[in-house]
Design a protein around this motif. Structure first.
Motif, PDB file in Angstrom:
ATOM      1  N   TYR A  32       0.837  -1.201   0.000  1.00 13.64           N
ATOM      2  CA  TYR A  32       0.000   0.000   0.000  1.00 13.64           C
ATOM      3  C   TYR A  32       0.873   1.252   0.000  1.00 13.64           C
ATOM      4  CZ  TYR A  32      -3.684  -3.295   1.198  1.00 13.64           C
ATOM      5  OH  TYR A  32      -4.567  -4.350   1.180  1.00 13.64           O
ATOM      6  N   TRP A  64     -11.712  -3.993  -3.612  1.00  6.46           N
ATOM      7  CA  TRP A  64     -11.430  -3.526  -2.257  1.00  6.46           C
ATOM      8  C   TRP A  64     -12.605  -3.866  -1.359  1.00  6.46           C
ATOM      9  CZ3 TRP A  64      -7.024  -0.436  -0.847  1.00  6.46           C
ATOM     10  CH2 TRP A  64      -6.189  -0.098  -1.922  1.00  6.46           C
ATOM     11  N   TYR A 112      -9.287  -0.561   4.979  1.00  5.71           N
ATOM     12  CA  TYR A 112      -9.594  -0.976   3.616  1.00  5.71           C
ATOM     13  C   TYR A 112      -8.505  -1.926   3.117  1.00  5.71           C
ATOM     14  CZ  TYR A 112     -13.060   2.739   3.625  1.00  5.71           C
ATOM     15  OH  TYR A 112     -14.141   3.525   3.922  1.00  5.71           O
ATOM     16  N   LYS A 113      -8.943  -3.046   2.554  1.00  2.79           N
ATOM     17  CA  LYS A 113      -7.997  -4.044   2.059  1.00  2.79           C
ATOM     18  C   LYS A 113      -8.271  -4.346   0.588  1.00  2.79           C
ATOM     19  CE  LYS A 113      -7.348  -6.296   6.564  1.00  2.79           C
ATOM     20  NZ  LYS A 113      -7.342  -7.579   7.296  1.00  2.79           N
ATOM     21  N   ASP A 128      -2.748  -7.702   3.606  1.00  4.46           N
ATOM     22  CA  ASP A 128      -2.826  -7.288   5.011  1.00  4.46           C
ATOM     23  C   ASP A 128      -1.634  -6.404   5.343  1.00  4.46           C
ATOM     24  OD1 ASP A 128      -5.206  -8.595   5.938  1.00  4.46           O
ATOM     25  OD2 ASP A 128      -4.156 -10.507   5.744  1.00  4.46           O
ATOM     26  N   GLY A 130      -3.689  -3.671   5.294  1.00  4.35           N
ATOM     27  CA  GLY A 130      -4.610  -2.742   4.664  1.00  4.35           C
ATOM     28  C   GLY A 130      -4.259  -1.282   4.948  1.00  4.35           C
TER      29      GLY A 130
END
Length: 404
Positions: A32, A64, A112-113, A128, A130
């Motif tokens: 991310y 997502w 949010y993932k 993970d 996220g």
């Protein structure tokens, strides 16, 4: 030879190095861009990531989510009614993916993932831990000492990106592109508020509520053409005063004078409230030309007071049916979308009723015809559920035969 001469210790090092190479070449990962973001209610945010997977896999699905109800029961944000009409996905050729959420609400605060699925058995992966999104509003906190008053533009989390704060005194900029604090070294009944990227805090008076002050319930309202709306506020004034008159008006455009909206104006205006601390302006049979900034002022037995800070901005929108693509050939996939110029305040996750030639045909945001045929041709219109008496104009869908 290396393993025999190196001994058990070196053998272990070589083995671990080999495993690292295999994982680096064929592993699964999601990276991310930001691990946490704090942003303002009403704004738009982008959450982005990049991802990797084994070279012999082909990605078939990306999405997502914030909710998972059971094993393999993930709620794609596009299908989550809490985000209806506010979510967009963007992907690029380098395995990058961005989630855009518009018109943010405090209830959007969540983790949010990103998840993707490939064409191979077991080819599924969730990134993970996220991205943690925190949505906050602006509030002005007042700190007073014997020599000055300090106003602080406060949020429940530290805004991402170190944004610039603009301070307003009676709707005029007094400090721009600066810090979240502003100091006042004199007594005044003026009102102050702060703003970040066009989003304002509620206004406050340095002298507090013992002086004249108006607080509007909503900064912005979006509602349907033909419907009714309540625009409300509460107000305070010095003790010893008695309210003798309340007035709602629209802010004049350019050189135009303000338009006073007296009760009964045009047969569409009603005043409600107790006339001593709160007031409601109700407008019925709304028209798009009613879109304007609405403000409130009142008169006491001793003076007339008119606030200079922003009122409530009303946007009146109609419904429109959009057909994509514009030219329709038999066998194509066609999408009919019921659109508004702004997100409806009282029904942001509205369900739309679809009509074909005047008869109900479906309930959804968009109507999908895949593949479209000549039987789908006709006159289409839509309406918001609960406001079926306010449908859009009809849009004629013409389907041409595919060339042989």
């Amino acid at each position: 030879m290396v393993l025999r001469t190196a001994g058990g210790r070196l053998s272990l090092v070589v083995f671990l190095w080999s495993v690292a190479v295999v994982l680096g070449q064929n592993g699964w990962s999601v990276t991310y861009t930001k691990k946490s973001i704090c942003t303002l209610k009403g704004s738009t945010v982008d959450l982005s990531c990049s991802y990797t997977y084994p070279s012999w896999h082909k990605v078939t699905t990306t999405f997502w989510f914030t909710k998972k109800y059971a094993v393999e029961n993930y709620v794609n944000l596009r299908n989550d009614p809490d985000y209806k009409g506010r979510v967009m996905y963007h992907s690029d050729k380098m395995n990058g993916h961005t989630l855009t959420i518009t018109d943010l609400r405090e209830s959007d605060s969540a983790t949010y993932k990103f998840r993707f699925i490939t064409d191979q058995t077991g080819g599924k992966h969730t990134g993970d831990p996220g991205v943690t999104l925190s949505v906050t509003d602006l509030q002005v906190k007042v700190t007073t000492t014997w020599w000055s008053t300090t106003l602080t533009c406060s949020t429940t989390c530290t805004l991402t990106g170190n944004p610039a704060y603009t301070w307003y005194r009676n709707s005029k900029i007094v400090q721009g592109a600066s810090s979240p604090s502003y100091s006042v070294y004199f007594q005044t009944e003026d009102s102050f508020y702060c703003a970040v990227k066009g989003i304002n805090s509620p206004a406050v008076s340095v002298e507090g509520h013992s002086y004249f002050h108006v607080t509007y319930t909503h900064q912005r309202i979006c509602t349907l053409n033909g419907s009714s709306v309540d625009i409300s506020c509460s107000y305070t004034y010095p003790s010893g005063h008695t309210v003798s008159e309340t007035i709602w008006y629209t802010k004049g455009k350019l050189n135009e004078a303000p338009q006073i909206l007296s009760p009964g104006y045009g047969g569409r205006v009603v005043y409600l409230g107790n006339m001593q601390s709160d007031s409601i302006l109700r407008i019925t049979d709304l028209r798009e030309e009613d879109s304007a900034e609405y403000k409130f002022r009142f008169r006491t037995d001793q003076t007339t007071w008119e606030p200079t800070f922003p009122g409530t901005t009303l946007t009146v929108t109609g419904l429109q049916v959009k057909v994509t693509p514009a030219t329709v050939t038999e066998g194509q996939k066609v999408t009919l979308t019921c659109s508004t110029t702004c997100t409806l305040s009282d029904n942001p996750n509205a369900t739309y009723i679809w009509y074909k030639n005047g008869h109900v045909t479906n309930q959804s945001i968009s109507l999908f015809l895949n593949p479209v045929s000549s039987e789908d041709a006709g006159r289409y219109s839509c309406a918001v559920e609960g406001h079926e008496d306010l449908p859009s104009d009809e849009e004629t869908l013409t389907v041409t035969c595919e060339d042989v």
